[in-house]
Scaffold this active site. Structure first.
Site, PDB file in Angstrom:
ATOM      1  CB  VAL A 106      -0.993  -0.003   1.188  1.00 49.03           C
ATOM      2  CG1 VAL A 106      -0.279   0.238   2.528  1.00 49.03           C
ATOM      3  CG2 VAL A 106      -2.084   1.034   0.980  1.00 49.03           C
ATOM      4  CD  GLU A 113      -7.307  -4.876   6.478  1.00 49.55           C
ATOM      5  OE1 GLU A 113      -6.686  -5.445   7.395  1.00 49.55           O
ATOM      6  OE2 GLU A 113      -7.234  -5.226   5.285  1.00 49.55           O
ATOM      7  N   GLY A 146      -5.221  -7.141   1.600  1.00 53.44           N
ATOM      8  CA  GLY A 146      -5.681  -6.103   2.514  1.00 53.44           C
ATOM      9  C   GLY A 146      -4.791  -4.885   2.429  1.00 53.44           C
ATOM     10  CD  GLU A 147      -0.205  -4.318   2.956  1.00 48.52           C
ATOM     11  OE1 GLU A 147       0.078  -3.493   2.052  1.00 48.52           O
ATOM     12  OE2 GLU A 147       0.584  -5.197   3.322  1.00 48.52           O
ATOM     13  N   GLY A 148      -5.426  -1.959   2.117  1.00 49.94           N
ATOM     14  CA  GLY A 148      -5.882  -0.905   1.222  1.00 49.94           C
ATOM     15  C   GLY A 148      -5.279  -1.045  -0.154  1.00 49.94           C
TER      16      GLY A 148
END
Length: 354
Positions: free
Chosen positions: A96, A176, A317-319
């Site tokens: 990200v 997240e 995830g992570e964005g």
């Protein structure tokens, strides 16, 4: 619960929608030939309340927290990975971080409840920044009782609302980090939508078949011991995480301000699911970036009648999925604002015989 949640108004405007569709239909192209990009342009115009939408100072916010459930072996990774990845975000080495840098997204990492204290630091211009909004160093083990108290959940919601109020721009991208937070998303999906854990639970960070079965057994304990927590906020407190609760507050505030909310994958969608059960019109402000490879995400999207932009089998995830989808949004806005109409360009339109 003491958090004062904003009311989210219905922004449905048939006259504006008609004007947006007319504008799109009369661009120099065959009718509907830009496909989903046209639907996206329409949604962005509806969110901003204008036929000439613009996205300014987009903010990627990664919410981080730890979970007591991690001690039960529901993840393939140890909980220390949460704080280690926070440091990686800030150092610019995570996916990200790379994508935010590539696309000019301001990146903020929020310690909502990481088990280890993250050292405060001054961010250099253009570098990721850190916000310390820790409610507690990780939640309790939800398989033994509520993950957090009602007061702690309210504090996380308030933190999320306040941090969005302080952010510039009109677009919020959700990310997240938290080992075991796919378990939280599965629990919230099962509880709020009345689905079985078998449907909702997948491999998360990469569990094998035996690991998935162990994860489901632990999550069933969490549902059973918190059986009375059925209302959205009660379920969030009993089953959720500090990063998810903080994100719920952020989503509610962003929706109240009519910011465009670009939703990443399974965990960020779980926060939006909770927010939409509190305020249904939240969904009018959301664009869903992608359909993840996580088992429950397709079901969660269906519950919110959401059609994501991408389907790349992502489950990081992570964005990261939100960052990958981001360029489509300014492109859709530019098409609405700048692409010529048949009349303005002097181009012949479709004939009646066609």
């Amino acid at each position: 619960m003491n958090a004062h949640l904003p009311l989210i108004a219905d922004i449905t405007d048939p006259q504006l929608t008609q004007a947006l569709q007319h504008k799109l239909d009369h661009k120099t192209k065959p009718l509907g030939s830009l496909g989903r990009l046209e639907q996206l342009a329409l949604r962005l115009g509806q969110i901003q309340g204008t036929a000439s939408p613009r996205l300014e100072q987009p903010q990627m916010v990664v919410f981080a927290g730890d979970h007591g459930l991690a001690a039960r072996g529901v993840s393939a990774y140890p909980s220390d990975v949460t704080w280690q990845m926070v440091e990686n975000f800030l150092a610019g080495g995570a996916a990200v971080s790379v994508l935010a840098r590539q696309h000019g997204l301001a990146l903020t990492v929020v310690d909502c409840g990481v088990a280890r204290d993250i050292a405060p630091r001054e961010a250099a211009p253009g570098q990721p920044s850190l916000l310390l909004r820790k409610v507690a160093p990780g939640t309790n083990d939800a398989s033994q009782g509520p993950a957090m108290s009602v007061g702690q959940c309210a504090q996380a919601l308030t933190n999320g609302m306040e941090l969005v109020r302080a952010l510039p721009g009109n677009a919020l991208l959700l990310g997240e980090m938290g080992i075991a937070n796919t378990s939280v998303a599965s629990l919230l999906l099962a509880r709020l939508c009345g689905l079985s854990l078998a449907e909702c639970t997948g491999a998360g960070t990469g569990l094998d078949a035996a690991g998935i079965e162990r994860k489901r057994a632990v999550l069933q304990q969490a549902l059973d011991v918190n059986a009375a927590a059925t209302a959205p906020l009660d379920a969030l407190a009993a089953l959720g995480g500090y990063e998810v609760a903080t994100m719920v507050g952020a989503v509610l505030q962003a929706a109240a301000e009519r910011r465009v909310i670009l939703v990443d994958g399974f965990i960020t969608s779980a926060a939006v699911l909770v927010a939409s059960r509190l305020q249904p019109h939240v969904l009018q402000r959301c664009v869903f970036a992608h359909r993840s490879g996580e088992r429950g995400h397709q079901l969660m999207l269906a519950q919110m009648q959401a059609e994501p932009l991408l389907d790349l089998g992502l489950r990081l995830g992570e964005g990261s999925g939100a960052a990958l989808a981001w360029p489509l949004l300014p492109s859709a806005c530019a098409i609405l604002r700048e692409m010529a109409s048949f009349e303005a360009a002097g181009v012949s339109g479709q004939t009646a015989a066609a």
